[in-house]
Write a protein that holds these residues in place. Structure first.
Motif, PDB file in Angstrom:
ATOM      1  N   SER A 238       0.823  -1.191   0.000  1.00  0.00           N
ATOM      2  CA  SER A 238       0.000   0.000   0.000  1.00  0.00           C
ATOM      3  C   SER A 238       0.865   1.251   0.000  1.00  0.00           C
ATOM      4  CB  SER A 238      -0.902  -0.006   1.241  1.00  0.00           C
ATOM      5  OG  SER A 238      -1.653   1.179   1.290  1.00  0.00           O
ATOM      6  N   SER A 239       0.469   2.233  -0.791  1.00  0.00           N
ATOM      7  CA  SER A 239       1.209   3.486  -0.821  1.00  0.00           C
ATOM      8  C   SER A 239       0.507   4.567  -0.003  1.00  0.00           C
ATOM      9  CB  SER A 239       1.377   3.958  -2.272  1.00  0.00           C
ATOM     10  OG  SER A 239       0.110   4.221  -2.826  1.00  0.00           O
ATOM     11  N   ASP A 240      -0.519   4.199   0.750  1.00  0.00           N
ATOM     12  CA  ASP A 240      -1.235   5.154   1.586  1.00  0.00           C
ATOM     13  C   ASP A 240      -0.349   5.629   2.723  1.00  0.00           C
ATOM     14  OD1 ASP A 240      -3.452   4.802   0.013  1.00  0.00           O
ATOM     15  OD2 ASP A 240      -4.428   3.398   1.378  1.00  0.00           O
ATOM     16  N   LEU A 241      -0.388   6.921   2.966  1.00  0.00           N
ATOM     17  CA  LEU A 241       0.364   7.498   4.070  1.00  0.00           C
ATOM     18  C   LEU A 241      -0.557   7.684   5.261  1.00  0.00           C
ATOM     19  CD1 LEU A 241       2.331  10.322   2.222  1.00  0.00           C
ATOM     20  CD2 LEU A 241       3.232   8.141   3.010  1.00  0.00           C
ATOM     21  N   SER A 242      -0.025   7.484   6.444  1.00  0.00           N
ATOM     22  CA  SER A 242      -0.813   7.747   7.634  1.00  0.00           C
ATOM     23  C   SER A 242      -0.794   9.249   7.909  1.00  0.00           C
ATOM     24  CB  SER A 242      -0.237   6.995   8.837  1.00  0.00           C
ATOM     25  OG  SER A 242       0.993   7.585   9.235  1.00  0.00           O
ATOM     26  N   LEU A 243      -1.736   9.712   8.683  1.00  0.00           N
ATOM     27  CA  LEU A 243      -1.781  11.119   9.045  1.00  0.00           C
ATOM     28  C   LEU A 243      -0.502  11.523   9.767  1.00  0.00           C
ATOM     29  CD1 LEU A 243      -3.412  13.699   9.041  1.00  0.00           C
ATOM     30  CD2 LEU A 243      -4.544  12.924  11.113  1.00  0.00           C
ATOM     31  N   GLN A 244       0.020  10.638  10.592  1.00  0.00           N
ATOM     32  CA  GLN A 244       1.258  10.925  11.310  1.00  0.00           C
ATOM     33  C   GLN A 244       2.426  11.103  10.334  1.00  0.00           C
ATOM     34  OE1 GLN A 244       2.339   8.112  14.352  1.00  0.00           O
ATOM     35  NE2 GLN A 244       4.330   9.039  14.697  1.00  0.00           N
ATOM     36  N   GLN A 245       2.515  10.240   9.324  1.00  0.00           N
ATOM     37  CA  GLN A 245       3.587  10.353   8.340  1.00  0.00           C
ATOM     38  C   GLN A 245       3.499  11.663   7.575  1.00  0.00           C
ATOM     39  OE1 GLN A 245       2.603   6.632   6.417  1.00  0.00           O
ATOM     40  NE2 GLN A 245       4.613   5.777   6.932  1.00  0.00           N
ATOM     41  N   ILE A 246       2.284  12.058   7.225  1.00  0.00           N
ATOM     42  CA  ILE A 246       2.100  13.322   6.508  1.00  0.00           C
ATOM     43  C   ILE A 246       2.511  14.486   7.406  1.00  0.00           C
ATOM     44  CG2 ILE A 246       0.385  14.890   5.509  1.00  0.00           C
ATOM     45  CD1 ILE A 246      -1.160  12.342   4.637  1.00  0.00           C
ATOM     46  N   ALA A 247       2.042  14.459   8.648  1.00  0.00           N
ATOM     47  CA  ALA A 247       2.365  15.542   9.579  1.00  0.00           C
ATOM     48  C   ALA A 247       3.865  15.655   9.806  1.00  0.00           C
ATOM     49  CB  ALA A 247       1.642  15.320  10.903  1.00  0.00           C
ATOM     50  N   GLU A 248       4.535  14.525   9.969  1.00  0.00           N
ATOM     51  CA  GLU A 248       5.974  14.552  10.193  1.00  0.00           C
ATOM     52  C   GLU A 248       6.724  15.081   8.982  1.00  0.00           C
ATOM     53  OE1 GLU A 248       6.758  10.531  11.288  1.00  0.00           O
ATOM     54  OE2 GLU A 248       6.171  10.839  13.380  1.00  0.00           O
ATOM     55  N   SER A 249       6.231  14.789   7.787  1.00  0.00           N
ATOM     56  CA  SER A 249       6.949  15.195   6.583  1.00  0.00           C
ATOM     57  C   SER A 249       6.748  16.669   6.241  1.00  0.00           C
ATOM     58  CB  SER A 249       6.562  14.319   5.405  1.00  0.00           C
ATOM     59  OG  SER A 249       5.222  14.542   5.052  1.00  0.00           O
ATOM     60  N   VAL A 250       5.636  17.284   6.653  1.00  0.00           N
ATOM     61  CA  VAL A 250       5.395  18.679   6.296  1.00  0.00           C
ATOM     62  C   VAL A 250       5.640  19.665   7.442  1.00  0.00           C
ATOM     63  CG1 VAL A 250       3.750  18.149   4.476  1.00  0.00           C
ATOM     64  CG2 VAL A 250       2.921  18.604   6.777  1.00  0.00           C
ATOM     65  N   THR A 251       5.880  19.174   8.634  1.00  0.00           N
ATOM     66  CA  THR A 251       5.997  20.065   9.785  1.00  0.00           C
ATOM     67  C   THR A 251       7.030  21.163   9.573  1.00  0.00           C
ATOM     68  OG1 THR A 251       5.287  18.323  11.282  1.00  0.00           O
ATOM     69  CG2 THR A 251       6.424  20.170  12.260  1.00  0.00           C
ATOM     70  N   LYS A 252       8.252  20.818   9.208  1.00  0.00           N
ATOM     71  CA  LYS A 252       9.300  21.835   9.033  1.00  0.00           C
ATOM     72  C   LYS A 252       8.951  22.789   7.904  1.00  0.00           C
ATOM     73  CE  LYS A 252      13.096  19.190  10.946  1.00  0.00           C
ATOM     74  NZ  LYS A 252      14.383  18.537  10.702  1.00  0.00           N
ATOM     75  N   SER A 253       8.431  22.264   6.808  1.00  0.00           N
ATOM     76  CA  SER A 253       8.062  23.118   5.685  1.00  0.00           C
ATOM     77  C   SER A 253       6.967  24.103   6.075  1.00  0.00           C
ATOM     78  CB  SER A 253       7.589  22.276   4.510  1.00  0.00           C
ATOM     79  OG  SER A 253       8.624  21.438   4.062  1.00  0.00           O
ATOM     80  N   VAL A 254       5.991  23.621   6.825  1.00  0.00           N
ATOM     81  CA  VAL A 254       4.882  24.480   7.228  1.00  0.00           C
ATOM     82  C   VAL A 254       5.366  25.548   8.203  1.00  0.00           C
ATOM     83  CG1 VAL A 254       2.694  24.526   8.502  1.00  0.00           C
ATOM     84  CG2 VAL A 254       3.076  22.784   6.769  1.00  0.00           C
ATOM     85  N   LEU A 255       6.222  25.176   9.125  1.00  0.00           N
ATOM     86  CA  LEU A 255       6.718  26.148  10.098  1.00  0.00           C
ATOM     87  C   LEU A 255       7.514  27.267   9.436  1.00  0.00           C
ATOM     88  CD1 LEU A 255       7.834  23.810  13.021  1.00  0.00           C
ATOM     89  CD2 LEU A 255       5.872  25.347  12.981  1.00  0.00           C
ATOM     90  N   ASN A 256       8.184  26.970   8.342  1.00  0.00           N
ATOM     91  CA  ASN A 256       9.012  27.961   7.656  1.00  0.00           C
ATOM     92  C   ASN A 256       8.328  28.611   6.461  1.00  0.00           C
ATOM     93  OD1 ASN A 256      11.255  27.501   9.376  1.00  0.00           O
ATOM     94  ND2 ASN A 256      11.775  25.670   8.211  1.00  0.00           N
ATOM     95  N   ALA A 257       7.072  28.266   6.229  1.00  0.00           N
ATOM     96  CA  ALA A 257       6.360  28.762   5.047  1.00  0.00           C
ATOM     97  C   ALA A 257       5.855  30.188   5.255  1.00  0.00           C
ATOM     98  CB  ALA A 257       5.180  27.849   4.738  1.00  0.00           C
ATOM     99  N   SER A 258       5.713  30.888   4.147  1.00  0.00           N
ATOM    100  CA  SER A 258       5.131  32.232   4.190  1.00  0.00           C
ATOM    101  C   SER A 258       3.606  32.119   4.290  1.00  0.00           C
ATOM    102  CB  SER A 258       5.502  33.003   2.927  1.00  0.00           C
ATOM    103  OG  SER A 258       4.840  32.433   1.807  1.00  0.00           O
ATOM    104  N   ASP A 259       2.966  33.234   4.609  1.00  0.00           N
ATOM    105  CA  ASP A 259       1.499  33.242   4.670  1.00  0.00           C
ATOM    106  C   ASP A 259       0.899  32.857   3.324  1.00  0.00           C
ATOM    107  OD1 ASP A 259       1.617  33.997   7.311  1.00  0.00           O
ATOM    108  OD2 ASP A 259       1.107  36.099   6.946  1.00  0.00           O
ATOM    109  N   LYS A 260       1.507  33.335   2.243  1.00  0.00           N
ATOM    110  CA  LYS A 260       1.011  33.015   0.893  1.00  0.00           C
ATOM    111  C   LYS A 260       1.125  31.515   0.630  1.00  0.00           C
ATOM    112  CE  LYS A 260       1.549  34.265  -3.945  1.00  0.00           C
ATOM    113  NZ  LYS A 260       2.303  35.033  -4.932  1.00  0.00           N
ATOM    114  N   ASP A 261       2.247  30.925   1.027  1.00  0.00           N
ATOM    115  CA  ASP A 261       2.423  29.477   0.855  1.00  0.00           C
ATOM    116  C   ASP A 261       1.380  28.704   1.652  1.00  0.00           C
ATOM    117  OD1 ASP A 261       4.638  29.832  -0.800  1.00  0.00           O
ATOM    118  OD2 ASP A 261       6.072  29.641   0.852  1.00  0.00           O
TER     119      ASP A 261
END
Length: 61
Positions: free
Chosen positions: A2-25
């Motif tokens: 299965s290639s389904d990602l768990s919510l935890q996997q998604i959260a872990e993978s985007v956390t740093k990007s989201v924290l450093n993202a601009s308001d527009k992003d």
């Protein structure tokens, strides 16, 4: 496999990007998430319609 990602996997993978993202992003990301939810709901509705159609077709046969 299965290639389904768990919510935890998604959260872990985007956390740093989201924290450093601009308001527009973040606004763009939010729009993507909203559309993803719409697609998911549409997919579920389509599955229900197909199941209902298949069941009614079998009953008519």
């Amino acid at each position: 496999m299965s290639s389904d990602l768990s919510l935890q996997q998604i959260a872990e993978s985007v956390t740093k990007s989201v924290l450093n993202a601009s308001d527009k992003d973040l606004e763009g990301f939010q729009k993507i998430m909203e559309e993803t939810v719409k697609v998911r709901e549409g997919h579920r509705n389509l599955q229900r319609l197909i199941k209902s159609f298949s069941t009614s077709t079998i009953q008519r046969s």
